[in-house]
Design a protein around this motif. Structure first.
Motif, PDB file in Angstrom:
ATOM      1  N   MET A   1       6.780 -26.965   2.465  1.00 44.08           N
ATOM      2  CA  MET A   1       8.227 -26.932   2.686  1.00 44.08           C
ATOM      3  C   MET A   1       8.524 -26.071   3.908  1.00 44.08           C
ATOM      4  SD  MET A   1      10.914 -28.042   0.915  1.00 44.08           S
ATOM      5  CE  MET A   1      12.623 -27.963   1.347  1.00 44.08           C
ATOM      6  N   THR A   2       9.148 -26.680   4.855  1.00 41.51           N
ATOM      7  CA  THR A   2       9.490 -25.919   6.051  1.00 41.51           C
ATOM      8  C   THR A   2      10.702 -25.057   5.771  1.00 41.51           C
ATOM      9  OG1 THR A   2      10.669 -27.856   6.698  1.00 41.51           O
ATOM     10  CG2 THR A   2       8.576 -27.458   7.804  1.00 41.51           C
ATOM     11  N   THR A   3      10.772 -23.964   6.469  1.00 36.91           N
ATOM     12  CA  THR A   3      11.938 -23.104   6.283  1.00 36.91           C
ATOM     13  C   THR A   3      13.114 -23.692   7.059  1.00 36.91           C
ATOM     14  OG1 THR A   3      11.137 -21.825   8.111  1.00 36.91           O
ATOM     15  CG2 THR A   3      10.748 -20.929   5.929  1.00 36.91           C
ATOM     16  N   ILE A   4      14.272 -23.528   6.473  1.00 35.01           N
ATOM     17  CA  ILE A   4      15.461 -24.076   7.110  1.00 35.01           C
ATOM     18  C   ILE A   4      15.990 -23.068   8.110  1.00 35.01           C
ATOM     19  CG2 ILE A   4      17.831 -24.820   6.728  1.00 35.01           C
ATOM     20  CD1 ILE A   4      16.921 -25.789   4.016  1.00 35.01           C
ATOM     21  N   THR A   5      15.966 -23.437   9.352  1.00 39.08           N
ATOM     22  CA  THR A   5      16.543 -22.547  10.361  1.00 39.08           C
ATOM     23  C   THR A   5      17.638 -23.311  11.081  1.00 39.08           C
ATOM     24  OG1 THR A   5      14.831 -23.295  11.857  1.00 39.08           O
ATOM     25  CG2 THR A   5      14.498 -21.153  10.817  1.00 39.08           C
ATOM     26  N   LEU A   6      18.681 -22.620  11.373  1.00 37.96           N
ATOM     27  CA  LEU A   6      19.791 -23.253  12.081  1.00 37.96           C
ATOM     28  C   LEU A   6      19.895 -22.590  13.448  1.00 37.96           C
ATOM     29  CD1 LEU A   6      21.832 -25.428  11.414  1.00 37.96           C
ATOM     30  CD2 LEU A   6      23.460 -23.636  10.906  1.00 37.96           C
ATOM     31  N   ARG A   7      19.500 -23.329  14.473  1.00 37.71           N
ATOM     32  CA  ARG A   7      19.540 -22.755  15.823  1.00 37.71           C
ATOM     33  C   ARG A   7      20.912 -22.962  16.441  1.00 37.71           C
ATOM     34  NH1 ARG A   7      14.734 -25.452  15.580  1.00 37.71           N
ATOM     35  NH2 ARG A   7      15.705 -27.211  16.607  1.00 37.71           N
ATOM     36  N   LEU A   8      21.105 -22.232  17.506  1.00 36.13           N
ATOM     37  CA  LEU A   8      22.389 -22.348  18.193  1.00 36.13           C
ATOM     38  C   LEU A   8      22.569 -23.751  18.761  1.00 36.13           C
ATOM     39  CD1 LEU A   8      24.825 -20.594  18.905  1.00 36.13           C
ATOM     40  CD2 LEU A   8      23.816 -20.248  21.155  1.00 36.13           C
ATOM     41  N   SER A   9      21.444 -24.342  19.209  1.00 38.86           N
ATOM     42  CA  SER A   9      21.530 -25.690  19.775  1.00 38.86           C
ATOM     43  C   SER A   9      21.988 -26.698  18.721  1.00 38.86           C
ATOM     44  CB  SER A   9      20.174 -26.097  20.357  1.00 38.86           C
ATOM     45  OG  SER A   9      19.206 -26.004  19.346  1.00 38.86           O
ATOM     46  N   ASP A  10      21.605 -26.423  17.459  1.00 39.92           N
ATOM     47  CA  ASP A  10      22.061 -27.313  16.378  1.00 39.92           C
ATOM     48  C   ASP A  10      23.573 -27.238  16.237  1.00 39.92           C
ATOM     49  OD1 ASP A  10      19.455 -27.715  16.101  1.00 39.92           O
ATOM     50  OD2 ASP A  10      19.233 -26.726  14.153  1.00 39.92           O
ATOM     51  N   LEU A  11      24.067 -25.994  16.373  1.00 42.03           N
ATOM     52  CA  LEU A  11      25.518 -25.839  16.245  1.00 42.03           C
ATOM     53  C   LEU A  11      26.240 -26.568  17.375  1.00 42.03           C
ATOM     54  CD1 LEU A  11      25.897 -22.135  15.157  1.00 42.03           C
ATOM     55  CD2 LEU A  11      26.209 -24.195  13.803  1.00 42.03           C
ATOM     56  N   VAL A  12      25.596 -26.593  18.548  1.00 44.37           N
ATOM     57  CA  VAL A  12      26.227 -27.309  19.654  1.00 44.37           C
ATOM     58  C   VAL A  12      26.327 -28.792  19.333  1.00 44.37           C
ATOM     59  CG1 VAL A  12      25.942 -27.989  22.059  1.00 44.37           C
ATOM     60  CG2 VAL A  12      25.544 -25.629  21.369  1.00 44.37           C
ATOM     61  N   ILE A  13      25.281 -29.309  18.701  1.00 38.33           N
ATOM     62  CA  ILE A  13      25.336 -30.736  18.348  1.00 38.33           C
ATOM     63  C   ILE A  13      26.441 -30.979  17.320  1.00 38.33           C
ATOM     64  CG2 ILE A  13      24.030 -32.556  17.174  1.00 38.33           C
ATOM     65  CD1 ILE A  13      21.564 -31.297  18.594  1.00 38.33           C
ATOM     66  N   MET A  14      26.648 -29.996  16.442  1.00 34.19           N
ATOM     67  CA  MET A  14      27.718 -30.159  15.445  1.00 34.19           C
ATOM     68  C   MET A  14      29.035 -29.563  15.944  1.00 34.19           C
ATOM     69  SD  MET A  14      25.433 -29.044  12.180  1.00 34.19           S
ATOM     70  CE  MET A  14      26.698 -29.278  10.962  1.00 34.19           C
ATOM     71  N   ALA A  15      29.190 -29.471  17.246  1.00 37.10           N
ATOM     72  CA  ALA A  15      30.331 -28.762  17.829  1.00 37.10           C
ATOM     73  C   ALA A  15      31.696 -29.203  17.278  1.00 37.10           C
ATOM     74  CB  ALA A  15      30.307 -28.891  19.344  1.00 37.10           C
ATOM     75  N   PRO A  16      31.999 -30.495  17.168  1.00 36.91           N
ATOM     76  CA  PRO A  16      33.347 -30.860  16.696  1.00 36.91           C
ATOM     77  C   PRO A  16      33.664 -30.252  15.334  1.00 36.91           C
ATOM     78  CG  PRO A  16      32.224 -32.775  17.563  1.00 36.91           C
ATOM     79  CD  PRO A  16      31.209 -31.676  17.527  1.00 36.91           C
ATOM     80  N   GLU A  17      32.707 -30.341  14.401  1.00 39.82           N
ATOM     81  CA  GLU A  17      32.941 -29.794  13.066  1.00 39.82           C
ATOM     82  C   GLU A  17      33.036 -28.271  13.132  1.00 39.82           C
ATOM     83  OE1 GLU A  17      30.782 -32.116  13.732  1.00 39.82           O
ATOM     84  OE2 GLU A  17      31.107 -33.800  12.378  1.00 39.82           O
ATOM     85  N   CYS A  18      32.174 -27.673  13.957  1.00 40.84           N
ATOM     86  CA  CYS A  18      32.183 -26.216  14.050  1.00 40.84           C
ATOM     87  C   CYS A  18      33.530 -25.726  14.569  1.00 40.84           C
ATOM     88  CB  CYS A  18      31.066 -25.733  14.972  1.00 40.84           C
ATOM     89  SG  CYS A  18      29.453 -25.960  14.247  1.00 40.84           S
TER      90      CYS A  18
END
Lengths: 493, 630
Positions: A1-18
């Motif tokens: 099981m990989t650890t769940i990490t949320l990078r800043l680049s991920d947040l950029v991809i989800m920018a509208p929701e963020c």
């Protein structure tokens, strides 16, 4: 099981929701600080939406195509386009809401609550995993329920109650169906699930699950026979919330159905699902149009006519059969844009002519031509589009869907669909033109000086929708080509 | 400046005028009509420049680049095309449009919806120019519908009059019947064309190369002609045109005499290759045209309403043009178009003159009119010029175009030319009757005062000059040469015969129809009682015979041959409509409403019912799926 990490680049991809999330937090705090000004909260909410809109447009232009959260969330051209449509619709709804007399208990929440609901809708569009989908769906539904229930009148409470229970029924169906699929495959991701499903082994189980899933989403879209709540809930809500329900919620649910069908259902049981959808769409087209004939309460009328439009939006999916091509997606998006324009415009018209404290009734348009001729002109444009008459966005949307149904679907099915669309359109003239007739009908007795309130936001929404409908009717090729270009590589890949 | 290449400016100017006038609305009623008239004048001058340049350079210019929309593999393209015929039509449309607007400044001065009227005329001029300039049949069809819409709006302009409403409705329905035929024709042509193109030049090439099978060509030609029948008032779709006279008279002049009703003839001319390729279609065109020409002329003879006389005369003349087109030669095309041009000029003149009379005397029943000559001497002159041109009197323009028609019809066969000569005689007769009744004799209305009216006078003068000048022989021959090769030459004996027929017609009518002279009663105490000296109906053998003939033969034929069967037919149709059609339509309506009632009754608003429904819905869907699988 990989650890769940949320990078800043991920947040950029989800920018509208963020942006929406950030915005709703800031606005709620601001609402606590400055209690007096309601309108400024509304304008703040509009700004947040515009920020999210800008983010979505940037993603579309940059051709962002990425998945985050292990593939549970995907941002591609199609989802960006859908988000833009939803955001525009929500902007229209907020425009209608700003300046309406407060009929609710709340102060700033009547604006800020649209944002989490919209966030749920946008997550639905991007979701590629069942749990995310479910959470997004509930976020949308629960926010909407609160919006409806905030109304002071008892009718609002009743409507909220109905939506809670019927929404619960829908969720139950959905979860039940998902659990079957999960049992068969051991995953909740669309793509993995699609590859692991084995029709040879668990045919009946999978079929039942598919029917459950389709039915539960049909409850959300309010297709016949799962539509009854839509009338009461639509009539119970205040006008902008009814607009939100009829446009944003409905479109989000339809997008979800497309997504689920294309990713999971069609690869395995296209024939069954298409048959089920075919029956639902046909019944919806017939019942909705006939039902609308008797409605004089405007919100019920538009709740019912929304069912017919939703059924139309599913026709390209049925017509394409197994895998929708670029044309089907383009036609769908075109009609979705047309639907947003005409329905948001219609609700803006209702809101502008509505006297506070009453249920919107078709009589409120009586003699409008003599009281407010320009508003009447805008409303005529919108009604033309709703009824599907040239030259309007609604006409070409219907025409494209009709031609697609006839050309893609051979045999009787295509002809049945086309015939139902045509007959339904003819019936719809009767109830849409009731509005126009009222406007041209001079009421007896003294004419009220002007019952159209000057509300710049709602006025802008009305004119924007009317001109947009006419412009799309004059140059339909432009938008079609643009849409086809934008989503071409998404659909092919 | 390259006028030909910028011909699109002409419709755009009118569109601009329409937009501005309708936007400003009633607020600008003092000056928007004048502004609209000036813009239309500019458009007319521009159109003249286009025409002159096209004439000098003998060039045709086509621009069809703007792709509006692609549906499947079907590009819908718009553009414009200028060649000799379209340039000529452009001048006629804008010129008469401008003159009519000028005229209407005075005619509609006191109308409450004056600005709307001018906006509609501008829209009409724009649509008609768009129709004329269309490089393909689809664009032509769109503008064809638009002019129909304008016609509908303007016929029903005085919508408070029930007759106007009814006439507008009738015109809309009857022309729509023709339009459906035209639309079907376009579909057939679209399927038959090798590259699915509806461009006129492609149609021309395809027909000339014989790519399209012959029966298809015939079908297409007949369907196109059906559309033209609706617009141009050919029998049996002609009845709307006389009724359309309920509209304001300037409209009758512009739309229902000069331009829109000529659109049918224009359509046939533009697609003449299709007709040339099918002898059956040509024959049908000729027959329907001839029947229309005769029926229209006969009907014009017995009308009492001045405008209806002119309307039937229009029907008759359009029939004559169609009949000529049915001869199927290049000369026929030129002759029909020349007649179209001259007819537009003098018929507009006649209508405007009639409008002046109606505007002054407030009466349009010719049995109640008389002696207008004394009040409106100049108008009388203008009407006389128009009437003589229409009758085909040398040296007015109508004479030359009719000679061209006769020459073509003579080549086609003796039957046709005889028919045309009969029509010519009848034309001379009914125009004489109208002229005598309206302008000669004694004026019966009191307190009729005509002031000098420049906005009305100028168009009358201009059109009168036009009706004379177009007929100037060198000019006329060159006009024919510009339209195409093969200007027809008439043998001398035919010229003499036709002139003789016209003179005879005028003489007979002048003998039978005498001006009414009212002699004031001798009794001074009752000055209001006047004695009407009747026309010399019962004095003189010739008149008596003519009268008996008219009453006995014509009325009997009309009553038993036309009215009664038609009444029986319409009664039958009405019965059918009452019982069958009504039962069907109302039945469907009632059923729908009933189902709607049932359905809304089912939505009781109770939550558990909705829940149960959803459940049953799922069960039903599952059953359906299982049933499908088995």
């Amino acid at each position: 099981m990989t650890t769940i990490t949320l990078r800043l680049s991920d947040l950029v991809i989800m920018a509208p929701e963020c942006i929406l999330l950030l915005g709703v937090v800031v606005l709620t705090l601001a609402d606590l600080w400055m209690k007096s000004s309601r309108t400024s909260i509304g304008i703040g909410a509009l700004v947040v939406l515009c920020g999210a809109l800008a983010a979505a447009v940037v993603q579309l232009v940059q051709e962002t195509d990425a998945t985050v959260l292990f593939g549970a969330y995907e941002a591609d051209a199609f989802s960006s386009l859908c988000k833009i449509v939803l955001l525009l619709a929500a902007c229209g709804v907020l425009g209608i809401a700003i300046g309406t007399p407060n009929e609710t208990h709340a102060v700033g929440e009547m604006y800020t609550l649209y944002i989490p609901a919209l966030m749920g809708a946008m997550l639905l569009v991007s979701s590629r995993e069942w749990m995310t989908t479910y959470v997004a769906l509930e976020l949308l539904t629960i926010s909407t329920i609160v919006l409806i229930g905030m109304r002071r009148a008892a009718i609002g409470k009743e409507a909220a109650m109905k939506l809670i229970v019927l929404g619960g029924v829908s969720s139950a169906f959905l979860l039940y169906g998902i659990s079957f699929l999960y049992g068969c495959t051991g995953t909740t991701y669309y793509e993995v699930m699609a590859s692991r499903l084995d029709m040879g082994q668990d045919a009946s189980l999978i079929t039942i699950a598919f029917v459950m899933i389709v039915a539960s989403i049909a409850v959300k879209i309010a297709l016949v026979p799962f539509h009854a709540w839509a009338l009461d809930v639509g009539a119970g809500a205040v006008v902008p919330v009814a607009a939100f329900l009829s446009v944003v919620s409905k479109l989000a649910a339809i997008i979800l159905l497309w997504r689920v069908c294309v990713d999971v259902l069609f690869p395995h049981a296209a024939d069954v699902v298409v048959d089920v959808l075919f029956v639902l769409v046909c019944v919806s087209l017939v019942v909705a149009h006939v039902l609308a004939l008797r409605q004089v309460t405007l919100l019920r009328l538009f709740a019912v006519s929304g069912i017919a439009h939703a059924a139309l939006l599913l026709v390209p999916l049925i017509a394409s059969g197994t895998r929708p091509d670029v044309d089907a997606w383009t036609i769908w998006l075109y009609y979705a844009v047309a639907y947003v324009l005409m329905n948001v415009g219609a609700f803006a018209a209702i809101s502008l002519t509505h006297t506070t404290g009453t249920q919107p009734h078709v009589h409120q348009f009586a003699g409008l031509v003599y009281r407010a001729p320009w508003t009447a002109v805008a409303i005529v444009c919108i009604v033309l589009s709703l009824a599907g008459l040239p030259v309007s966005a609604g006409f070409f949307g219907k025409l494209f869907i009709l031609l697609d149904a006839l050309s893609q679907r051979e045999g009787t099915a295509g002809i049945v669909l086309a015939a139902l669309i045509v007959v339904g359109t003819v019936i719809s003239f009767a109830y849409y033109f009731r509005i126009v007739r009222q406007m041209f009908w001079r009421p007896e007795g003294p004419v009220p000086p002007s019952s159209v309130r000057t509300r710049w936001f709602a006025q802008t929404v009305l004119w924007g929708s009317a001109l947009g409908s006419v412009a799309l009717g004059c140059a339909p090729g432009w938008l079609m080509e643009l849409l086809a270009q934008l989503i071409a590589h998404t659909v092919v890949s | 400046m390259d006028f030909v290449a910028s011909a699109w400016m002409v419709p755009m100017l009118s569109l601009l005028a329409f937009g501005v006038v309708i936007m400003i609305g009633e607020r600008g009623k003092a000056w928007t009509p004048i502004g609209s008239t000036i813009v239309s004048g500019v458009a007319a001058i521009f159109a003249c420049c286009v025409w002159v340049q096209q004439w000098q350079e003998r060039s045709s210019y086509t621009w069809a680049e703007w792709r509006w929309l692609t549906m499947g593999d079907w590009p819908v393209q718009f553009g414009y095309e200028v060649q000799s015929l379209t340039a000529c039509m452009l001048v006629i449309v804008t010129m008469i449009g401008a003159l009519v607007q000028l005229y209407a400044l005075s005619y509609m001065r006191d109308d409450g919806r004056k600005t709307t009227f001018f906006a509609y005329i501008s829209l009409f001029t724009c649509s008609m120019c768009g129709l004329v300039l269309s490089p393909n049949l689809l664009q032509l069809f769109i503008f064809w519908e638009l002019v129909g819409l304008c016609s509908f709006l303007l016929i029903g302009f005085w919508f408070t009059k029930p007759a106007a409403r009814e006439a507008a409705r009738k015109a809309f329905l009857l022309t729509r019947i023709g339009d459906v035929g035209l639309l079907i024709g376009l579909f057939v042509l679209y399927h038959a064309m090798p590259n699915n193109s509806l461009a006129l030049i492609d149609v021309h090439n395809a027909v000339q190369n014989g790519v399209i099978p012959e029966h298809t060509v015939t079908l297409v030609a007949l369907l196109l002609f059906f559309g033209a029948m609706g617009k141009s008032g050919q029998v049996p779709l002609h009845t709307w045109l006389p009724d359309a006279m309920e509209g304001p008279t300037p409209i009758s002049a512009l739309i229902h005499a000069a331009t829109m009703v000529a659109a049918g003839v224009f359509l046939v001319s533009r697609t003449y290759d299709v007709f040339l390729a099918s002898s059956t279609a040509l024959l049908i065109v000729a027959i329907i045209g001839a029947v229309t020409a005769v029926l229209g002329a006969v009907a014009a003879l017995v009308q009492r309403d001045l405008k209806r006389i002119l309307a039937y005369s229009t029907v008759s003349q359009l029939g004559l043009m169609m009949c000529t087109l049915g001869m199927g030669t290049q000369a026929a095309l030129i002759a029909a178009l020349l007649h179209l041009l001259t007819h537009a000029c003098f018929k507009a003149l006649l209508f405007l003159a009639a409008g002046r009379v109606i505007h002054t005397v407030h009466q349009q029943d010719i049995e109640e009119l008389g002696g207008v000559r004394n009040v409106l001497p100049w108008t009388t002159g203008a009407f006389a010029i128009g009437a003589l041109a229409l009758a085909g009197m040398v040296p007015l323009s109508g004479f030359w175009s009719k000679e061209a028609l006769f020459a073509v019809l003579l080549q086609g066969g003796a039957v046709w030319v005889t028919t045309a000569l009969c029509v010519s005689a009848l034309t001379a007769m009914y125009m004489t009757r109208a002229f005598v009744r309206v302008f000669l004799g004694t004026l019966r209305q009191k307190n009729v005062r005509a002031s000098r009216d420049i906005p009305m006078g100028v168009p009358l003068g201009a059109l009168a000059v036009g009706a004379i000048a177009i007929g100037w022989p060198p000019m006329f021959a060159r006009l024919g040469a510009q339209l195409g090769e093969g200007y027809p030459h008439t043998p001398a004996w035919l010229v003499a015969t036709s002139l003789g027929v016209v003179v005879m017609g005028i003489a007979v009518a002048a003998y039978v129809v005498r001006p009414r002279v009212i002699v004031a009663s001798t009794r001074a105490r009752q000055p209001s009682r006047k004695k009407v000296v009747p026309q010399r109906r019962f004095s003189g053998t010739g008149a008596r015979v003519a009268s008996i003939l008219r009453v006995a033969v014509w009325d009997w034929v009309y009553r038993n041959g036309v009215v009664r069967p038609f009444q029986a037919f319409s009664r039958g149709m009405a019965q059918l409509d009452q019982t069958l059609v009504r039962a069907c339509t109302e039945g469907i309506g009632t059923c729908t409403v009933l189902i709607g009632k049932l359905a809304s009754r089912a939505h009781v608003g109770q939550l558990h019912v909705y829940g149960i429904w959803s459940l049953w819905g799922i069960v039903a869907l599952l059953c359906f799926v299982l049933w499908k699988k088995v």
